[in-house]
Design a protein around this motif. Structure first.
Motif, short mmCIF file in Angstrom:
data_model
loop_
_atom_site.label_atom_id
_atom_site.label_comp_id
_atom_site.label_asym_id
_atom_site.label_seq_id
_atom_site.Cartn_x
_atom_site.Cartn_y
_atom_site.Cartn_z
N LEU A 28 47.24 41.26 19.88
CA LEU A 28 47.59 42.51 20.54
C LEU A 28 46.38 43.10 21.26
N PHE A 29 45.23 43.04 20.62
CA PHE A 29 43.99 43.50 21.25
C PHE A 29 43.70 42.71 22.52
N ASP A 30 43.81 41.39 22.45
CA ASP A 30 43.55 40.55 23.62
C ASP A 30 44.55 40.83 24.74
N LEU A 31 45.80 41.05 24.40
CA LEU A 31 46.81 41.37 25.42
C LEU A 31 46.50 42.70 26.11
N ILE A 32 46.09 43.70 25.34
CA ILE A 32 45.77 45.01 25.92
C ILE A 32 44.53 44.91 26.81
N VAL A 33 43.48 44.26 26.33
CA VAL A 33 42.27 44.11 27.13
C VAL A 33 42.56 43.32 28.40
N GLY A 34 43.31 42.24 28.29
CA GLY A 34 43.67 41.45 29.46
C GLY A 34 44.47 42.25 30.47
N LEU A 35 45.39 43.06 29.98
CA LEU A 35 46.18 43.90 30.87
C LEU A 35 45.31 44.94 31.57
N MET A 64 31.67 46.17 29.25
CA MET A 64 30.52 46.01 28.36
C MET A 64 30.94 46.09 26.89
N LEU A 65 31.79 47.05 26.55
CA LEU A 65 32.23 47.20 25.16
C LEU A 65 33.07 46.01 24.70
N MET A 67 34.72 51.54 34.51
CA MET A 67 35.20 50.19 34.21
C MET A 67 34.07 49.33 33.63
N SER A 68 32.85 49.55 34.12
CA SER A 68 31.71 48.77 33.62
C SER A 68 31.51 48.98 32.12
N LEU A 69 31.69 50.21 31.68
CA LEU A 69 31.52 50.51 30.25
C LEU A 69 32.58 49.78 29.42
N PHE A 70 33.81 49.76 29.91
CA PHE A 70 34.88 49.07 29.19
C PHE A 70 34.59 47.57 29.10
N LEU A 73 28.46 36.45 29.30
CA LEU A 73 28.85 36.40 30.71
C LEU A 73 29.43 37.74 31.17
N LEU A 74 30.25 38.36 30.33
CA LEU A 74 30.83 39.66 30.70
C LEU A 74 29.78 40.76 30.77
N ILE A 75 28.76 40.69 29.94
CA ILE A 75 27.68 41.67 30.02
C ILE A 75 26.98 41.55 31.37
N LEU A 76 26.72 40.32 31.80
CA LEU A 76 26.10 40.11 33.10
C LEU A 76 27.02 40.60 34.23
#
Length: 127
Positions: free
Chosen positions: A97-104, A6-7, A1-4, A50-53
């Motif tokens: 669509l990308f934001d919806l998938i990442v948020g999900l 980070m990406l 999950m950390s890699l996801f 912030l997400l990298i941290l």
């Protein structure tokens, strides 16, 4: 999950920087549009950092990532609504669509990966 995390954080930084560069290059934007494009670009860079941290210590900072997932679901829904109403066909549906998938993924997979309830993550409780 950390890699996801980070990406997706790196992508947020890229998208924010690209937004700021586009605003600087566009000479035909109204001041309000230029300001909003620049502000949202800076916010995307900030959220990416912030997400990298957070990705470095998901056990203790998972609630921030969970709230980012909620933000992406809300923002993606709003963007998708406006892209479906766009009669000129100039707005792409790939970004919302990308934001919806990442948020999900954040909202569903993060509680599973951290073995915590989604409510505990949203309320920033340890257990």
């Amino acid at each position: 999950m950390s890699l996801f995390v980070m990406l997706t954080a790196l992508y947020s930084i890229y998208a924010g920087a690209r937004s700021n560069i586009s605003v600087c290059r566009a000479s035909d934007l109204a001041p309000a549009q230029a300001m909003m494009g620049s502000v949202f670009g800076c916010m995307a860079v900030f959220i990416g950092v912030l997400l990298i941290l957070c990705a470095r210590d998901l056990q203790n900072r998972g609630s921030i990532v969970m709230w980012e997932g909620v933000l992406r679901l809300v923002a993606g829904s709003i963007m998708m609504y406006f892209t479906t109403r766009d009669t000129s066909g100039t707005m792409s549906r790939s970004r919302p669509l990308f934001d919806l998938i990442v948020g999900l993924v954040y909202v569903v997979a993060l509680p599973i990966a951290l073995e915590r309830s989604p409510l505990y993550l949203l309320l920033d409780r340890l257990r």
